[in-house]
Design a protein around this motif. Structure first.
Motif, short mmCIF file in Angstrom:
data_model
loop_
_atom_site.label_atom_id
_atom_site.label_comp_id
_atom_site.label_asym_id
_atom_site.label_seq_id
_atom_site.Cartn_x
_atom_site.Cartn_y
_atom_site.Cartn_z
N PRO A 1 0.83 -1.21 0.00
CA PRO A 1 0.00 0.00 0.00
C PRO A 1 0.86 1.25 0.00
N THR A 2 0.35 2.30 -0.62
CA THR A 2 1.05 3.58 -0.61
C THR A 2 0.89 4.22 0.77
N PRO A 3 2.00 4.55 1.43
CA PRO A 3 1.90 5.08 2.80
C PRO A 3 1.59 6.57 2.83
N ASN B 1 -0.42 10.23 -9.19
CA ASN B 1 0.99 9.96 -9.50
C ASN B 1 1.81 11.25 -9.58
N ARG B 2 1.71 12.03 -8.51
CA ARG B 2 2.42 13.30 -8.42
C ARG B 2 3.49 13.21 -7.34
N ASP B 3 4.36 14.17 -7.35
CA ASP B 3 5.41 14.25 -6.33
C ASP B 3 5.14 15.46 -5.46
N ASP B 4 4.25 15.29 -4.48
CA ASP B 4 3.86 16.37 -3.58
C ASP B 4 4.32 16.04 -2.16
N SER C 1 -1.29 3.69 -6.40
CA SER C 1 -0.52 4.85 -5.93
C SER C 1 -1.29 5.71 -4.94
N ILE C 2 -2.61 5.49 -4.82
CA ILE C 2 -3.43 6.33 -3.94
C ILE C 2 -3.46 5.73 -2.53
N PRO C 3 -3.12 6.50 -1.50
CA PRO C 3 -3.28 6.00 -0.12
C PRO C 3 -4.75 5.77 0.18
#
Length: 301
Positions: free
Chosen positions: A30-32, A176-179, A203-205
């Motif tokens: 999972p995306t943390p 899918n961004r780098d924030d 990619s979504i938490p």
């Protein structure tokens, strides 16, 4: 004849040679979410001060310092994703399911009509002019200047809601961004719906919602299942306790209680180590967080 026998032997050998097993792909984790951040989530916007799920409530939450605006999603008969908590609305003095009415019919409702209960100083004078909005309008209005915490309400009632939600998020370039913190978090009480989102867009938490009648507790099996796809859990604040928070953290799950409006409760939850709260009063939560940060600076100059 000898050549024929040799060919048969070779074919037999090749046929009996065990096939090399293909390496199995590792499951996607999972995306943390950031562990050290205390997130302020504007519950339906700043819904203590403006009718929830309206642009005014969302805008006010942003101005008050909310890290995320929370959006409950229902789907109308004509396939519009609308920001609305209830799955039933009253039109022409009759209750109807949102799934059975069109977006144009939903627009006849005035969410501000029922909103005059707390008479707070922030209450908007033109609340009767506010209207229910669809997700597309919210995403167009705010773009990427805010973060979105989206709940799929009753997804089994709305086949295809997951795909339509992801389509719109992609269309507005929010995935899918780098924030510094994720632009989008998705939550639901439905593990099946969350698992479908995870399969389509890992990619979504994701946050699994729970409502407990007693103290919050998950069995070993429930914990094992939820850690396969979720970054955290959302729990009704009445059921939250220190032991539960510590257990979730030991499983790398963050905890976001809902809905917290009392200042003393906010302070207590922060001391317990929760990772964020849903609140109708983002301004109060921001003050509490700032006070905590100031105290920590004084303690550790």
């Amino acid at each position: 004849m000898k050549k024929m026998k040799l060919l048969i032997i070779l074919l037999f050998i090749c046929g009996c040679t065990p096939q090399q097993s293909q390496p199995q792909s590792q499951p996607i984790p999972p995306t943390p979410l950031p562990e050290n951040d205390f997130l302020i989530i504007g519950h339906r916007g700043a819904s203590a001060y403006a009718a929830g799920h309206t642009l005014a409530a969302y805008e006010m939450a942003v101005l008050m310092g909310a890290d995320y605006i929370e959006i409950d999603l229902q789907m109308t008969k004509d396939g519009k994703l609308v920001a609305l908590h209830e799955s039933v609305v009253t039109l022409d003095n009759a209750q109807q399911a949102v799934a059975d009415v069109t977006f144009d019919e939903i627009q006849l409702l005035s969410p501000g009509k029922e909103f005059d209960k707390n008479h707070l100083s922030y209450t908007l004078p033109n609340s009767l002019d506010l209207r229910i909005v669809d997700l597309s309008k919210i995403l167009t209005y705010f773009g990427d200047r805010v973060n979105y915490y989206i709940e799929m309400k009753s997804p089994r009632v709305y086949p295809g809601i997951e795909e339509e939600l992801l389509r719109q998020l992609n269309e507005h370039h929010l995935l899918n961004r780098d924030d510094p913190i994720p632009k989008v978090i998705i939550q639901s009480f439905s593990d099946k719906s969350l698992q479908e989102v995870f399969a389509l867009e890992p990619s979504i938490p994701l946050i699994k919602l729970y409502k407990f009648s007693k103290k919050a507790h998950l069995t070993k099996k429930e914990l094992k299942d939820v850690t396969k796809y979720a970054a955290g859990v959302g729990v009704n604040v009445e059921a939250v306790n220190h032991k539960f928070i510590d257990k979730m953290h030991s499983e790398n799950l963050l905890v976001h209680p809902y809905t917290v409006n009392d200042e003393n409760m906010m302070r207590s939850l922060m001391s317990f180590g929760v990772n964020g709260i849903f609140t109708d009063r983002p301004d109060v939560a921001l003050r509490v967080r700032n006070d905590k940060n100031s105290n920590e600076i004084e303690l550790y100059p």
